[in-house]
Design an enzyme around this catalytic site. Structure first.
Site, PDB file in Angstrom:
ATOM      1  N   LYS A  62      53.651  -2.569 -61.871  1.00 16.17           N
ATOM      2  CA  LYS A  62      53.987  -2.192 -63.249  1.00 16.17           C
ATOM      3  C   LYS A  62      52.743  -2.033 -64.100  1.00 16.17           C
ATOM      4  O   LYS A  62      52.720  -1.202 -65.005  1.00 16.17           O
ATOM      5  CB  LYS A  62      54.947  -3.216 -63.884  1.00 16.17           C
ATOM      6  CG  LYS A  62      56.362  -3.096 -63.340  1.00 16.17           C
ATOM      7  CD  LYS A  62      57.380  -3.721 -64.278  1.00 16.17           C
ATOM      8  CE  LYS A  62      58.793  -3.578 -63.721  1.00 16.17           C
ATOM      9  NZ  LYS A  62      59.807  -4.198 -64.572  1.00 16.17           N
ATOM     10  N   LYS A 113      61.878   2.800 -53.493  1.00 18.59           N
ATOM     11  CA  LYS A 113      63.159   2.288 -53.982  1.00 18.59           C
ATOM     12  C   LYS A 113      63.702   3.207 -55.089  1.00 18.59           C
ATOM     13  O   LYS A 113      62.931   3.738 -55.886  1.00 18.59           O
ATOM     14  CB  LYS A 113      62.901   0.889 -54.554  1.00 18.59           C
ATOM     15  CG  LYS A 113      64.132   0.173 -55.058  1.00 18.59           C
ATOM     16  CD  LYS A 113      63.760  -1.121 -55.783  1.00 18.59           C
ATOM     17  CE  LYS A 113      64.775  -1.405 -56.866  1.00 18.59           C
ATOM     18  NZ  LYS A 113      64.442  -2.481 -57.763  1.00 18.59           N
ATOM     19  N   LYS A 115      65.720   3.009 -61.831  1.00 19.59           N
ATOM     20  CA  LYS A 115      66.319   3.576 -63.037  1.00 19.59           C
ATOM     21  C   LYS A 115      65.265   4.077 -63.996  1.00 19.59           C
ATOM     22  O   LYS A 115      65.566   4.809 -64.915  1.00 19.59           O
ATOM     23  CB  LYS A 115      67.271   2.585 -63.709  1.00 19.59           C
ATOM     24  CG  LYS A 115      66.729   1.196 -64.008  1.00 19.59           C
ATOM     25  CD  LYS A 115      67.865   0.366 -64.572  1.00 19.59           C
ATOM     26  CE  LYS A 115      67.666  -1.124 -64.719  1.00 19.59           C
ATOM     27  NZ  LYS A 115      66.957  -1.906 -63.773  1.00 19.59           N
TER      28      LYS A 115
END
Ligand code: TRP
Length: 339
Positions: free
Chosen positions: A121, A203, A206
């Site tokens: 992140k 993966k 969203k």
């Protein structure tokens, strides 16, 4: 729901940081519904909407509010039954923030630095590597340890955070005597990881910028079919589960989740047929599988009063349970009791 102290506890949560995908559904929410029913006699089930985790990445306030409410409605529409499970919003229960501060002081800089999600992140949000993003796992540990959860169903990407939660719990127990239940990770057999349709080595997320990478739980049938039609596959032609066929393996996993068919069944069904037919079938199965949930979601979103009452009552109940652990912790670490 009735929380029983003689039962064990299951707890999990999803961030309202984007529109939920079929990865969230098949990898998490659908398994929660199964757990709530199959383990009802043995476990209390608690399912949280973790809005406090969501702000580790910049959110638009109105959207965060909308998605938080929608996520509650999605849990319900997916069959999480308020008579059997406690659905609540993290920021409605102050003890999460309170315990997370304490746990921050029992979590090491080195441990947090090793978290792969933090590294990923911070690479993605180089302009906003805030302290919350770094200490995120201490808040997650608070979510879990406050309710003395025994079992935490999560996808593989959260396993490292759960292991850190266990280490924090053990460390605290070592110093202050038995305080926290040390939770176990629970990974479902199938569907634990649904991959991106655009890059099946990653993966399904969203927060992916590519709208064709993920199928949303609330997508229309047309959108779902279009996205599956465009899914990245390989240059082979046969539908079979094999190493190196990430795209097809992912589609087979999704198809299997929605139809209950085994990989063997699927290989037989599509023998001699092309990828086009297969993708169409996956799209249909997914759209049909989501249709009842979508209808129920719409009905619930039209009844804000019901949703608000549920959130309020559940936040009170969760606070009551959480405060017991928090008081115990405050006492053990030496905070002076409020006179
Ligand atoms: N970190 C989890 C995720 O991104 C969400 C989460 C927060 C969670 N607190 C939790 C999951 C407690 C399980 C238990 O998926």
């Amino acid at each position: 729901m009735e929380f029983s102290n003689s039962k064990k506890t299951i707890l999990s949560g999803v961030q309202p940081s984007g529109n939920l995908t079929i990865g969230n559904y098949l990898g998490a929410i659908r398994n929660w519904e199964t757990l709530q029913n199959e383990k009802y006699e043995e476990y209390n089930s608690l399912y949280c909407v973790v809005d406090m985790h969501a702000i580790t990445v910049r959110q638009t306030p109105a959207e965060l509010r909308r998605r938080t409410m929608e996520t509650v409605a999605i849990y319900l529409a997916a069959g999480i039954d308020p008579a059997k499970s406690l659905i609540f919003v993290q920021s409605h229960v102050p003890a999460h923030a309170q315990l997370s501060w304490v746990l921050n002081c029992y979590t090491m800089f080195g441990e947090l630095s090793r978290m792969t999600q933090f590294k990923d992140k911070s690479a993605k949000n180089a302009q906003n590597i805030n302290a919350g993003l770094f200490t995120y796992p201490a808040l997650m540990a608070a979510d879990i340890l406050l309710y003395q959860a025994d079992l935490v169903p999560v996808g593989i990407d959260q396993k490292q955070h759960l292991e850190l939660t266990r280490d924090i719990a053990e460390r605290f127990n070592q110093v202050y005597g038995n305080t926290f239940v040390v939770p176990e990770c629970y990974m479902p057999k199938t569907g634990a990881k649904i991959c991106s349709l655009a890059d099946p080595t990653k993966k399904m997320s969203k927060s992916d910028e590519n709208p064709n990478a993920c199928v949303l739980m609330l997508d229309s049938k047309d959108d779902i079919i279009r996205k599956f039609k465009r899914a990245v596959t390989d240059s082979d032609t046969s539908v079979r589960y094999a190493d190196g066929k990430d795209g097809i393996n992912n589609l087979m996993t999704i198809y299997s989740c929605f139809t209950g068919k085994t990989f063997e069944d699927i290989e037989k069904e599509f023998e001699g047929k092309g990828y086009g037919d297969f993708k169409m079938a996956v799209g249909e199965a997914c759209a049909d599988g989501l249709a009842p949930l979508q209808a129920e979601f719409k009905r619930l979103m039209a009844d804000k009063v019901y949703l608000e009452n549920l959130m309020r009552e559940n936040a009170d109940q969760a606070s009551y349970i959480a405060r017991k652990t928090l008081s115990k912790v405050y006492r053990k670490i030496g905070f002076l009791a409020k006179p």
